[in-house]
Design a protein around this motif. Sequence first.
Motif, short mmCIF file in Angstrom:
data_model
loop_
_atom_site.label_atom_id
_atom_site.label_comp_id
_atom_site.label_asym_id
_atom_site.label_seq_id
_atom_site.Cartn_x
_atom_site.Cartn_y
_atom_site.Cartn_z
N GLU A 56 4.64 8.74 13.63
CA GLU A 56 4.02 9.75 14.49
C GLU A 56 3.42 10.88 13.67
OE1 GLU A 56 6.96 10.94 17.37
OE2 GLU A 56 6.90 9.00 18.39
N ALA A 57 4.10 11.26 12.58
CA ALA A 57 3.63 12.37 11.75
C ALA A 57 2.41 12.00 10.91
CB ALA A 57 4.76 12.85 10.84
N ILE A 58 2.38 10.78 10.36
CA ILE A 58 1.29 10.41 9.45
C ILE A 58 0.17 9.63 10.13
CG2 ILE A 58 2.80 10.43 7.42
CD1 ILE A 58 2.87 7.37 7.51
N GLY A 59 0.42 9.16 11.35
CA GLY A 59 -0.62 8.47 12.10
C GLY A 59 -0.94 7.06 11.61
N ARG A 60 0.00 6.41 10.94
CA ARG A 60 -0.19 5.02 10.51
C ARG A 60 1.17 4.32 10.43
NH1 ARG A 60 -1.59 8.22 6.37
NH2 ARG A 60 -0.18 8.26 4.60
N SER A 61 1.11 3.01 10.38
CA SER A 61 2.33 2.20 10.39
C SER A 61 2.98 2.14 9.01
CB SER A 61 2.02 0.77 10.84
OG SER A 61 1.54 0.76 12.14
N ILE A 62 4.30 2.13 9.02
CA ILE A 62 5.07 1.83 7.81
C ILE A 62 5.17 0.30 7.76
CG2 ILE A 62 7.31 2.02 6.65
CD1 ILE A 62 5.74 4.67 6.72
N LYS A 63 4.68 -0.30 6.69
CA LYS A 63 4.65 -1.76 6.60
C LYS A 63 5.71 -2.34 5.68
CE LYS A 63 -0.11 -2.15 7.96
NZ LYS A 63 -1.39 -2.79 7.75
N LYS B 247 29.29 -2.70 12.28
CA LYS B 247 29.13 -1.28 12.62
C LYS B 247 28.35 -0.52 11.54
CE LYS B 247 31.02 2.61 14.99
NZ LYS B 247 32.12 3.35 15.50
N MET B 248 27.30 -1.16 11.08
CA MET B 248 26.39 -0.54 10.11
C MET B 248 25.27 0.12 10.90
SD MET B 248 25.49 0.04 6.96
CE MET B 248 26.14 -1.12 5.78
N LEU B 249 25.17 1.43 10.80
CA LEU B 249 24.19 2.18 11.58
C LEU B 249 22.92 2.49 10.81
CD1 LEU B 249 26.59 4.75 13.32
CD2 LEU B 249 25.85 2.52 14.15
N ASP B 250 22.87 2.14 9.53
CA ASP B 250 21.72 2.49 8.69
C ASP B 250 20.40 2.03 9.29
OD1 ASP B 250 23.63 3.45 6.99
OD2 ASP B 250 23.30 1.98 5.41
N GLY B 251 20.35 0.79 9.78
CA GLY B 251 19.11 0.26 10.34
C GLY B 251 18.63 1.07 11.54
N ILE B 252 19.55 1.56 12.34
CA ILE B 252 19.18 2.41 13.49
C ILE B 252 18.55 3.70 12.98
CG2 ILE B 252 20.03 3.71 15.48
CD1 ILE B 252 22.31 1.60 15.66
N PHE B 253 19.19 4.34 12.01
CA PHE B 253 18.65 5.59 11.45
C PHE B 253 17.28 5.35 10.81
CE2 PHE B 253 23.30 6.69 11.04
CZ PHE B 253 23.31 7.59 12.09
N ILE B 254 17.12 4.22 10.13
CA ILE B 254 15.84 3.93 9.49
C ILE B 254 14.76 3.70 10.55
CG2 ILE B 254 14.61 2.20 8.09
CD1 ILE B 254 17.20 2.15 6.34
N GLU B 255 15.09 3.01 11.63
CA GLU B 255 14.11 2.85 12.71
C GLU B 255 13.73 4.21 13.31
OE1 GLU B 255 12.35 0.22 13.65
OE2 GLU B 255 13.34 -1.11 12.23
N MET B 256 14.69 5.10 13.46
CA MET B 256 14.40 6.46 13.95
C MET B 256 13.48 7.19 12.97
SD MET B 256 18.11 7.79 15.24
CE MET B 256 18.92 7.16 16.69
N MET B 257 13.78 7.06 11.70
CA MET B 257 12.99 7.71 10.65
C MET B 257 11.56 7.18 10.64
SD MET B 257 13.87 7.72 6.60
CE MET B 257 12.82 8.51 5.39
N ILE B 258 11.42 5.86 10.74
CA ILE B 258 10.09 5.25 10.73
C ILE B 258 9.28 5.71 11.93
CG2 ILE B 258 8.89 3.03 11.02
CD1 ILE B 258 11.03 1.86 9.09
N CYS C 167 0.87 -1.18 0.00
CA CYS C 167 0.00 0.00 0.00
C CYS C 167 0.90 1.23 0.00
CB CYS C 167 -0.90 -0.01 1.23
SG CYS C 167 -1.96 1.44 1.33
N GLU C 168 0.76 2.09 -1.00
CA GLU C 168 1.65 3.25 -1.11
C GLU C 168 1.64 4.12 0.14
OE1 GLU C 168 0.83 5.35 -4.74
OE2 GLU C 168 1.89 3.86 -5.95
N ASP C 169 0.50 4.18 0.86
CA ASP C 169 0.41 5.02 2.06
C ASP C 169 1.23 4.49 3.23
OD1 ASP C 169 -1.29 6.73 0.74
OD2 ASP C 169 -3.11 5.87 1.59
N SER C 170 1.64 3.22 3.17
CA SER C 170 2.43 2.64 4.26
C SER C 170 3.75 2.06 3.76
CB SER C 170 1.62 1.56 4.99
OG SER C 170 1.25 0.54 4.10
N HIS C 171 4.20 2.56 2.60
CA HIS C 171 5.43 2.10 1.95
C HIS C 171 6.48 3.20 1.98
CE1 HIS C 171 7.92 -0.14 -0.87
NE2 HIS C 171 7.95 0.90 -1.69
#
Length: 197
Positions: free
Chosen positions: A149-156, A133-144, A90-94
């Motif tokens: 919180e901003a869009i009020g729905r889950s990123i799936k 020592k790959m930090l990308d996943g941490i940043f992506i979890e922060m971003m998600i 679903c584009e709204d949760s992608h």
Amino acid sequence: MRYNVKGYHGTVASSATDIISNGFEYRTYDINDYKGKRLPNDLGFGIYFYLDNPKISKKALDNAKDYAIKYKKKLNTDSVSVIVADISICEDSHLDLDEADNLEYYLGIQNTNQQRAEEIWAKSKQDGQRKRKMLDGIFIEMMILDLEEAIGRSIKTVQKETFTSFGRAQRSNFFNGTELTVRDANILKVERTINYG
């Protein structure tokens, strides 16, 4: 808008049998409760699939097979399997991290949270993911977390063109596959398993 993609998940045959019987098992990640826990993978927590990409000559099926051979097969007696799944996006949760706006958003998270990400890394579980020592996943979890919180729905689902080391090259600045992380197993249906003796 909703659309379906075919995803390819590489693993060992015994795990594929378990997945077929019991479904995918995956963890969620709480960015505020990380001490002693495993770090998220490169695109965050979820179930990882390769997708076909017309820009790449190598097929997603072959990437999934090669991934299973290099990273999942521990013993010479292990055989590998690729699980083929139909995934409803679903584009709204992608979250497509190859889109310019999303990449810019990610870079903003990365630039303002470097120290916090390193603290999370330092207090995480000692394992292979931490060793990289790959930090990308941490940043992506922060971003998600920020986006949800901003869009009020889950990123799936999270998608990105990535590089996976299958052979001698350990790193590259150029992608050799497209990965999709599924954060909700309810949006996928296993179609079949391909076994490689």
